[in-house]
Design an enzyme around this catalytic site. Structure first.
Site, PDB file in Angstrom:
ATOM      1  CE1 TYR A   1      -3.260   2.752   0.559  1.00 53.08           C
ATOM      2  CE2 TYR A   1      -1.730   3.607   2.310  1.00 53.08           C
ATOM      3  CZ  TYR A   1      -2.775   3.890   1.388  1.00 53.08           C
ATOM      4  OH  TYR A   1      -3.549   5.166   1.619  1.00 53.08           O
TER       5      TYR A   1
ATOM      6  CG  HIS B   1      -4.159   1.114   3.844  1.00 53.04           C
ATOM      7  ND1 HIS B   1      -5.102   0.766   2.894  1.00 53.04           N
ATOM      8  CD2 HIS B   1      -4.351   2.412   3.913  1.00 53.04           C
ATOM      9  CE1 HIS B   1      -5.866   1.893   2.511  1.00 53.04           C
ATOM     10  NE2 HIS B   1      -5.328   2.713   3.198  1.00 53.04           N
TER      11      HIS B   1
ATOM     12  CD  GLU C   1      -2.944  11.324   5.176  1.00 51.99           C
ATOM     13  OE1 GLU C   1      -2.511  10.968   4.509  1.00 51.99           O
ATOM     14  OE2 GLU C   1      -3.853  11.335   5.779  1.00 51.99           O
TER      15      GLU C   1
END
Length: 426
Positions: free
Chosen positions: A183, A232, A359
């Site tokens: 991922y 993930h 983020e």
């Protein structure tokens, strides 16, 4: 074929039971869907009877954007016409409860778009940025991290070094693997040619190689940067604990989504055994489920997609819970959060002592063209706009030049499988 909405009847029957203060009313609610970066974004526009006064909110659930747009245009929007835009709490509760089967990412994203648009209107009416409506700043800006990925460890480290050279202090590391890849990073040649699915993802290889990535990262990037990693949701509880312990020498800032959301009742086990903070929650689609993550000791950092829980109003309540329980926040905000959603995240970041990290995403020029006022990191920090509301607009003519494509994510997700052909979490 559906019958047309009886707008007058909906307007009569969804009004608040108290007298209106003035003549200001919501006159229209509609969705705007655009993909200037190739990722479908959903924005809600709420118009009012005051000419030029409107609000914008993020309703992005990129994998099901058609469903969200339909929920806004056909179900939620007609309920709001005629309401006073200042009744944010009542409107939020009304929309949330009105579907009977409430919650879920489609309905909550539609609600989020409306909710954030109403906060935008509130800020514009007051002549204040939204963060001031929340009580003002407790910090100047939000410290931010970006993602570094590559097909090999060398490529990932090189990418991370470039991010740190741009002034960031935190970076998330993801490295590819043979075949389809891990991922957040591309694959590399090789794969598993003798397997039923040669491009498959091998969990044992992932558990072996990920610690090697962080060993190299610490050796080459130094002791100072905050390093993160996103599993993930691909591991069992035991595998997640094993990975966390193997990563202990490299002092991760956090380990993200180690187990799937279906197993979140066991996150406290992982958190107790893990030597680094655990961040989770981006796939949570209800306030109650997010509150349980905090209350039951499942997370060190609550990492929500704010649109998926209904917008700024419910997120503020979760922030208060985090403050009271010592849990940090680290909101989800990659390319599939619109610039308006990113602005809402930053408003929460700079007004709460629970904030830990944000983020980040560097939007390309096409996104800035569609969304004038989009904020960008400065030396790794995101500063809130000082303009009223979110300080961000949408150029609908520019948005129309970037129509979205359907099933981009689905075509990728269907290919994420193990070497034996079994489907894996995307």
């Amino acid at each position: 074929m559906t019958r047309p909405v009886d707008g007058a009847a909906v307007m009569r029957e969804t009004q608040a039971p108290w007298p209106a203060r003035d003549g200001l009313r919501i006159t229209a609610v509609r969705s705007i869907v655009t993909a200037p970066e190739g990722v479908p974004l959903v924005v809600v526009r709420v118009d009012t009877s005051d000419p030029g006064l409107y609000g914008l909110g993020c309703a992005t659930f990129t994998q099901r954007f058609h469903a969200v747009a339909a929920a806004v245009d056909r179900h939620v929007g007609p309920m709001l016409t005629g309401r006073h835009p200042a009744d944010i709490e009542d409107i939020t509760r009304m929309v949330h409860l009105s579907s009977y089967w409430r919650g879920g990412p489609v309905l909550n994203s539609a609600l989020s778009g409306v909710n954030q648009a109403l906060w935008d209107i509130a800020g514009k009416r007051a002549g204040m940025p939204v963060y001031e409506l929340l009580g003002g700043r407790v910090r100047a800006a939000a410290d931010t991290y970006l993602h570094a990925g590559g097909a090999s460890v060398e490529e990932t480290i090189e990418h991370a070094a470039a991010i740190l050279a741009d002034g960031y202090r935190h970076v998330r590391l993801q490295t590819g693997a043979p075949g389809l890849g891990n991922y957040g990073a591309p694959g590399s040649p090789g794969g598993y040619p003798a397997s039923p699915y040669p491009d498959g993802w091998d969990v044992q290889r992932y558990l072996r190689e990920t610690p090697k990535l962080f060993e190299r990262a610490r050796a080459e990037l130094g002791e100072d940067p905050g390093l993160m990693h996103d599993v993930h949701s691909r591991l069992t509880v035991k595998q997640a604990v094993a990975l966390a312990r193997a990563l202990e020498p490299y002092r991760l800032f956090f380990l993200e989504d180690p187990i799937p959301p279906e197993l979140y009742d066991r996150l406290p086990e992982v958190r107790e055994a893990a030597p680094m903070p655990i961040a989770a929650g981006e796939q949570v689609a209800s306030v109650a489920d997010a509150a349980r993550l905090v209350r039951d000791g499942g997370v060190d950092l609550l990492r929500l997609h704010v649109s998926a829980v209904g917008g700024l109003t419910p997120a503020r309540k979760l922030v208060a819970l985090c403050e009271l329980t010592g849990v940090g926040t680290a909101w989800h905000a990659p390319a599939d959060v619109s610039p308006i959603g990113a602005a809402a995240n930053v408003a929460l970041d700079v007004t709460s002592p629970a904030f830990q990290i944000q983020e980040g995403h560097v939007y390309p020029e096409a996104v800035h063209e569609v969304f004038p006022g989009t904020i960008s990191p400065v030396n790794g920090y995101l500063y809130p706009s000082e303009r009223p509301g979110w300080g961000i607009d949408v150029d609908e003519a520019a948005a129309a030049r970037h129509p979205p494509l359907t099933h981009l994510h689905e075509r990728w997700a269907a290919r994420v499988r193990r070497p034996d052909g079994g489907i894996e979490a995307p």
